[in-house]
Design a protein around this motif. Structure first.
Motif, mmCIF file in Angstrom:
data_model
loop_
_atom_site.group_PDB
_atom_site.id
_atom_site.type_symbol
_atom_site.label_atom_id
_atom_site.label_comp_id
_atom_site.label_asym_id
_atom_site.label_seq_id
_atom_site.Cartn_x
_atom_site.Cartn_y
_atom_site.Cartn_z
ATOM 1 N N ASN B 154 0.787 -1.090 0.024
ATOM 2 C CA ASN B 154 -0.116 0.093 0.200
ATOM 3 C C ASN B 154 1.028 1.193 0.057
ATOM 4 O O ASN B 154 1.597 1.400 0.947
ATOM 5 C CB ASN B 154 -0.823 -0.179 1.439
ATOM 6 C CG ASN B 154 -1.726 1.064 1.311
ATOM 7 O OD1 ASN B 154 -1.641 2.075 0.804
ATOM 8 N ND2 ASN B 154 -2.524 0.813 2.520
ATOM 9 N N TYR B 156 0.383 4.188 0.622
ATOM 10 C CA TYR B 156 0.246 5.140 1.789
ATOM 11 C C TYR B 156 0.720 4.786 2.823
ATOM 12 O O TYR B 156 1.117 5.467 3.837
ATOM 13 C CB TYR B 156 -1.354 5.143 2.008
ATOM 14 C CG TYR B 156 -2.077 5.869 0.861
ATOM 15 C CD1 TYR B 156 -2.144 7.046 0.668
ATOM 16 C CD2 TYR B 156 -3.004 5.258 0.096
ATOM 17 C CE1 TYR B 156 -2.946 7.672 -0.460
ATOM 18 C CE2 TYR B 156 -3.681 5.634 -1.086
ATOM 19 C CZ TYR B 156 -3.584 6.858 -1.259
ATOM 20 O OH TYR B 156 -4.266 7.498 -2.314
ATOM 21 N N THR B 157 1.089 3.427 3.138
ATOM 22 C CA THR B 157 1.909 2.979 4.503
ATOM 23 C C THR B 157 3.325 3.761 4.614
ATOM 24 O O THR B 157 3.711 4.240 5.312
ATOM 25 C CB THR B 157 2.251 1.596 4.601
ATOM 26 O OG1 THR B 157 2.897 1.149 3.504
ATOM 27 C CG2 THR B 157 0.890 0.766 4.933
ATOM 28 N N GLU B 159 3.915 6.873 2.958
ATOM 29 C CA GLU B 159 3.699 7.849 3.201
ATOM 30 C C GLU B 159 3.163 8.403 4.608
ATOM 31 O O GLU B 159 3.684 9.253 5.224
ATOM 32 C CB GLU B 159 2.652 8.587 2.170
ATOM 33 C CG GLU B 159 3.394 8.808 0.726
ATOM 34 C CD GLU B 159 2.314 9.437 -0.197
ATOM 35 O OE1 GLU B 159 1.170 9.610 0.288
ATOM 36 O OE2 GLU B 159 3.026 9.944 -1.274
ATOM 37 N N ALA B 160 2.777 7.308 5.153
ATOM 38 C CA ALA B 160 2.205 7.449 6.475
ATOM 39 C C ALA B 160 3.413 7.632 7.425
ATOM 40 O O ALA B 160 3.325 8.240 8.599
ATOM 41 C CB ALA B 160 1.397 6.297 7.036
ATOM 42 N N ALA B 161 4.159 6.749 7.115
ATOM 43 C CA ALA B 161 5.643 6.601 7.802
ATOM 44 C C ALA B 161 6.393 7.788 7.847
ATOM 45 O O ALA B 161 6.673 8.484 9.083
ATOM 46 C CB ALA B 161 6.461 5.483 7.436
ATOM 47 N N LEU B 162 6.350 8.356 6.728
ATOM 48 C CA LEU B 162 7.181 9.879 6.655
ATOM 49 C C LEU B 162 6.187 10.803 7.531
ATOM 50 O O LEU B 162 6.678 11.585 8.000
ATOM 51 C CB LEU B 162 7.006 10.130 5.062
ATOM 52 C CG LEU B 162 8.180 9.498 4.176
ATOM 53 C CD1 LEU B 162 7.881 10.364 2.829
ATOM 54 C CD2 LEU B 162 9.469 9.652 4.691
ATOM 55 N N ASP B 163 4.798 10.723 7.497
ATOM 56 C CA ASP B 163 4.135 11.774 7.880
ATOM 57 C C ASP B 163 4.179 11.391 9.519
ATOM 58 O O ASP B 163 4.041 12.501 10.155
ATOM 59 C CB ASP B 163 2.592 11.222 7.425
ATOM 60 C CG ASP B 163 1.510 12.330 8.207
ATOM 61 O OD1 ASP B 163 1.522 13.384 7.564
ATOM 62 O OD2 ASP B 163 0.926 12.010 9.092
ATOM 63 N N LEU B 164 4.376 10.285 9.786
ATOM 64 C CA LEU B 164 4.669 10.487 11.227
ATOM 65 C C LEU B 164 6.179 10.677 11.907
ATOM 66 O O LEU B 164 6.498 10.282 12.890
ATOM 67 C CB LEU B 164 4.367 8.845 11.911
ATOM 68 C CG LEU B 164 2.846 8.651 11.811
ATOM 69 C CD1 LEU B 164 2.511 7.159 11.600
ATOM 70 C CD2 LEU B 164 2.150 9.216 12.608
ATOM 71 N N ALA B 166 9.131 9.734 10.108
ATOM 72 C CA ALA B 166 10.364 8.841 9.836
ATOM 73 C C ALA B 166 10.905 9.304 8.627
ATOM 74 O O ALA B 166 10.490 10.139 7.670
ATOM 75 C CB ALA B 166 9.936 7.434 9.436
ATOM 76 N N PRO B 168 13.178 9.052 5.143
ATOM 77 C CA PRO B 168 12.842 7.850 4.140
ATOM 78 C C PRO B 168 13.569 6.819 4.239
ATOM 79 O O PRO B 168 12.748 5.740 4.221
ATOM 80 C CB PRO B 168 13.353 8.646 2.798
ATOM 81 C CG PRO B 168 13.329 10.306 3.155
ATOM 82 C CD PRO B 168 13.680 10.144 4.660
#
Lengths: 378, 631
Positions: B154, B156-157, B159-164, B166, B168
């Motif tokens: 997915n 989005y996972t 991007e979700a990690a970056l968003d949280l 993390a 790259p």
């Protein structure tokens, strides 16, 4: 209303004046343009969001609302223009350094981690203590009504539960802004409505700013403090749900928000408009004489009366029971009117139609083709 | 019911058809007989020999090094490439994926040749070029394994990690990696399998002294099937099989298990763990094996003199090569070939810089005419004095000024026969091949000139005949004979005759001697009409890097003890006089055997040396051969 105003609305946000002065601006988009493969998605886009506001970006798919959110989240870079956050330029700040969190459209939980690990992901990166993290996980699960789910696997959760965990995962980081990209899109109606209330409650409890993207106008009307209606990369109208619903600025907004009768008309003079060959009194002024206009009349504002008593006459062609009201199609003067009323009238009845002057909404015709109302494809 | 049985039978036949060849190979690897048709009881002897053989073990070490290095590097590159491709727009994705897949579809041999041509331009062929080639053809397999996994993840996972928060890199390892790791792992195993399997590309890109199992197998099989190769092939087959099983065992990520079914979840988790442990341990065993072999086989060190020697297969005692290095400190990169024309082509492409080469008379004649050789300084080879002057005289037919060559072995073409089945008087003449007395009980050599030699001599013509009419006559004799011939063999004659599967065979003297050594019922004869006499000699090509080291090598080779050892290893006639003098008395008493290992003066006088054929004649001979084989 003046012609020039439409330009301003679309090109520059002269609209700022119509906001009620509340709190300081937390986010500002300044002259943002963005294109993909040569097609323009956002064109000199300007918008600001205030602290503690629930702002909804509303529009049909391809209108640029998701792009706006991704620019804000840091997953895309604008071609030109800048984004301010707390008055600081964040245009080129990578996503992981921005003080905001996103809840994505599709389920974005990490499938190989437990629920607790998912929620702790951001906290571990910011090196919080174990006790703090455990506390936060408990708190967040309680907030989204999923207590005791710590050790469950992602696969064992329903769609709605997954989205709630995604929200929990975002809010434990205490972001200043929570971005939500159609988070309820994949859920069924009942669950969606429940989640809408949950989101509103969360916003109250947390006191943070929500930027919400949706194409569902009902969702937007239910939850938002402010709605930004977008189409083809332009802002069509900014306002409170009531403003947007009751006083759509143009035919696009009128059509997109709720169901409306949108007709071609001619403004004969101040306070008199000709629709379908019938001159009808209205309350608008300043269009000049014999000016072509768009006329919007909400279905609940059309009154069915005895033949001879109305401004025009027609036949009822269909009737649908909608629970609170009946929905009628009335063929009158070559136009099929949409009428909502609680009164029951059988099909094929000959009826009269009446609209009070206050309920006739007059709007300028769009100037050029790219501002024309597009068919809405939901 | 009938239908069910029929479908089972059909399925059984398909599997039989698919696996019978391999089963035959496996069975033969346990066969206590050198023949391919006789069962001589069960033995593990070939496996023991396989592990004792220096050449097999060093090829094994090279194979493991190349395979694992290539697999690791191509897995890294391929995974990164897959990530890059998956992030592209669909159009460029299709383009790049297509571009990376072309090497997959390209014929291996074309890839091999084009790589060789490229490498020759920039560097010497060797370990590194094979490694680069393997990495190159492995990458598409890795991409093909990783890309579908990436597509399943997915987006989005990440991007979700970056968003949280993390970075790259952190997001990749924490979020993307767990989802694609099984794909990366099976890509790695595929790469290992492909590398282990490859022959064509390795064959063209390898340099002197670099042999993987596949190229070594090929070279060895050409010089005669040693049963230890069946053992090696069997081991190779099971290794690949094991790898493929491991690749397929590797689990998809944990299956979604409804939580209420705790038992099933636990069970699924256990099988998942078991599979994971199984596949990881297979790889670990392979890795350990490689490191072990690698450590024990580290040989080439910088700053040491070395020469690259090219010789016929099974033509130099390996112990003596090692002894040479011990005595002189000069390392020997020892390369073998089977077909002299193939050697000529390989030498001419300039792919490898050889220092000294041993080959047949007529090929040397060709190279002399092309001015490819360096003149020898015989004063630098003191032991050259021990060479039989008669043989040196005969060498004049291909080395007229006698300045380019040192004779190594010589021999004749004759008839190997089973004394229990064949009358000794019969084999005094080539007539025995044509008169049908031993119809369907004789074998010929699968080589045009060797087949024409008896026919031409029967007619009283030269074995270097160029008159098309006379050649046609010879062809008619051979065509008439061909229904009587049981088989045309390249190198199996020795084993088949030793197993007493045929009565007589057209055979080279050295091969005949080897067969006689295995079976005392065999004998050798050179018919009175005369035959081919051949000399294999050493020469120094222009590519030689260290001529002094070559002189040391040739001097060593001509030394009495080394010549004796090589004679005993090869069983062809040695031009070193002392070999004949010191030969086992017992051997000398066996007249027939002695005739094979040391042609009589009469035989030598009665025989001719092959001369170089010009292109036109070569074509004519090939044409005659085609007509004979078509019959």
């Amino acid at each position: 209303m003046k012609k020039a105003h439409f330009n301003g609305l679309k090109r520059k946000t002269n609209e700022k004046g119509s906001y009620k002065k509340m709190k300081k601006n937390l986010i500002e988009f300044i002259d943002i343009s963005k294109s993909y493969n040569g097609s323009l998605v956002l064109d000199e886009f300007n918008l600001y969001v205030r602290e503690n506001e629930f702002v909804t970006l509303l529009g049909p798919s391809g209108c640029g609302k998701t792009t706006t959110l991704r620019l804000l989240g840091g997953f895309e870079k604008p071609d030109s223009g800048k984004i301010l956050f707390d008055s600081k330029d964040i245009t080129n700040l990578p996503a992981n350094e921005r003080k905001l969190n996103t809840v994505f459209q599709k389920y974005s939980l990490f499938p190989h981690m437990t629920i607790a690990e998912n929620i702790a992901f951001g906290l571990k990166i910011s090196k919080k203590s174990k006790a703090y993290i455990d506390d936060k996980i408990k708190y967040a699960l309680k907030l989204v009504n999923l207590e005791g789910f710590e050790n469950r696997s992602v696969d064992s959760l329903s769609g709605g539960q997954q989205q709630r965990i995604a929200i929990a995962r975002a809010i434990v980081n205490e972001p200043k802004v929570l971005l939500l990209d159609e988070p309820l899109g994949a859920l069924d109606l009942k669950l969606r409505q429940n989640m809408q209330y949950e989101l509103m409650r969360l916003k109250e409890e947390l006191g943070i700013t929500f930027v919400y993207v949706t194409h569902d106008q009902e969702e937007a009307l239910t939850m938002s403090d402010t709605i930004v209606v977008m189409n083809q990369g332009y802002i069509q109208q900014i306002g409170t749900p009531e403003d947007i619903y009751n006083e759509p600025k143009n035919a696009f907004v009128a059509d997109f928000i709720g169901h409306s009768n949108i007709l071609d008309g001619i403004m004969i003079e101040d306070r008199l408009v000709e629709i379908l060959g019938v001159k009808m009194p209205c309350v608008d002024e300043g269009f000049g004489q014999n000016c072509p206009v768009d006329v919007v009349i909400r279905p609940e504002d059309v009154k069915l009366v005895e033949p001879g008593e109305g401004q025009m006459e027609g036949d009822i062609t269909s009737i649908i029971f909608k629970g609170v009201h009946y929905e009628y199609d009335v063929m009158a003067n070559g136009y099929e009117w949409l009428v909502h009323t609680t009164k029951y009238v059988p099909v094929n009845t000959h009826v009269g139609i009446n609209v009070t002057p206050f309920n006739i909404q007059i709007m300028h015709k769009p100037e050029s083709s790219d501002e024309e109302v597009v068919e809405i494809d939901e | 019911m009938v239908k069910k049985h029929a479908s089972r039978l059909y399925l059984g036949l398909i599997f039989l058809f698919l696996y019978l060849p391999i089963i035959v190979l496996i069975v033969l690897s346990f066969n206590n007989s050198r023949s391919r048709v006789n069962w001589g009881g069960f033995t593990l002897e070939w496996y023991r020999k396989c592990f004792e053989s220096q050449s097999i073990m060093s090829a094994f070490a090279t194979t493991l090094q190349i395979t694992l290095l290539a697999a690791v590097i191509s897995t890294i590159i391929g995974t990164l490439a897959a990530i890059g491709i998956s992030a592209m727009k669909r159009k460029s994705q299709t383009f790049y994926l297509g571009a990376t897949n072309i090497p997959l579809l390209n014929a291996d041999i074309v890839t091999g040749i084009s790589m060789m041509l490229l490498f020759v331009k920039f560097m010497d062929l060797g370990f590194v070029t094979v490694l680069i080639a393997h990495i190159t053809f492995n990458i598409p397999y890795v991409i093909l394994n990783v890309l579908p996994k990436l597509k399943q993840t997915n987006p989005y996972t990440y991007e979700a990690a970056l968003d949280l928060g993390a970075s790259p890199l952190y997001a990749f390892f924490k979020v993307t990696w767990p989802e694609i790791s099984s794909g990366v792992f099976s890509g790695f195993l595929m790469a290992v399998t492909m590398s282990l399997d490859d022959f064509s590309i390795t064959y063209f890109t390898r340099g002197a002294g670099v042999n993987t199992l596949s190229t070594m197998l090929y070279a060895e099989l050409k010089k005669g099937v040693k049963p230890e190769l069946y053992a090696l092939s069997t081991i190779l087959f099971f290794t690949v099989l094991l790898l493929l099983i491991a690749a397929n065992l590797h689990p998809e990520k944990t299956i979604a298990v409804p939580v209420k079914d705790e038992k099933a979840a636990k069970k699924a988790h256990t099988t998942y763990l078991c599979r994971r442990v199984a596949s990881i341990s297979i790889v670990a065993i392979l890795l350990l094996g490689t490191t072990g072999v690698f450590l024990s086989s580290q040989h080439t060190k910088g700053g040491v003199r070395s020469i690259t020697v090219l010789n016929y297969g099974k033509y130099y005692d390996e112990d003596k090569l090692a002894q040479f290095t011990e005595e002189t400190g000069i390392l020997v990169n020892y390369e073998e070939y089977e077909d002299p024309e193939e050697m000529y082509t390989k030498y001419k492409t300039g792919a490898i810089d050889y220092d000294v080469i041993c080959t047949s008379d007529y090929i040397i004649e060709k190279l002399v005419s092309e001015d490819e050789l360096l003149p020898m300084d015989y004063a630098s080879i003191p032991n050259y004095a021990g060479i039989d002057p008669d043989i040196i005289d005969i060498s004049a037919s291909f080395d007229p000024d006698h300045c380019y060559t040192v004779p190594y072995f010589y021999g004749t073409l004759g008839i190997l026969y089973n004394t229990n089945l064949v009358d000794a008087a019969d084999v005094e003449s080539w007539d025995v091949l044509w008169n049908g007395k031993y119809a369907n009980d004789m074998i010929m050599i699968a080589s045009v000139r060797d087949c024409f030699t008896p026919a031409l001599r029967t007619l009283g013509y030269s074995i270097n005949e160029t008159d098309p009419e006379k050649l046609d006559e010879a062809l008619n004799i051979l065509l008439k004979q061909s229904p009587d011939v049981s088989a045309f063999f390249e190198s199996e004659t020795c084993d088949e005759m030793a197993a007493e599967n045929y009565a007589l065979a057209l055979c080279y003297s050295g091969e005949a001697a080897s067969a006689m050594d295995l079976n005392e019922n065999l004998a050798y004869s050179v018919p009175i009409e005369g035959s081919n006499f051949w000399i294999d000699s050493w020469f120094i090509p222009q590519t030689c890097q260290d001529i002094d080291a070559v002189y040391e090598f040739l001097n060593y080779t001509c030394r009495d003890d080394v010549a004796m050892a090589n004679f005993e290893y090869v069983y062809y006639a040695s031009p070193v006089i002392s070999v004949d003098e010191n030969m086992d008395e017992e051997l000398k008493e066996n007249e027939s055997l002695y005739r094979a290992v040391h042609p009589t003066e009469a035989d030598v006088a009665n025989c001719e040396v092959y001369r170089l054929l010009d292109d036109e004649m070569t074509e004519l001979y090939n044409d005659l051969w085609a007509r004979l084989k078509a019959n």
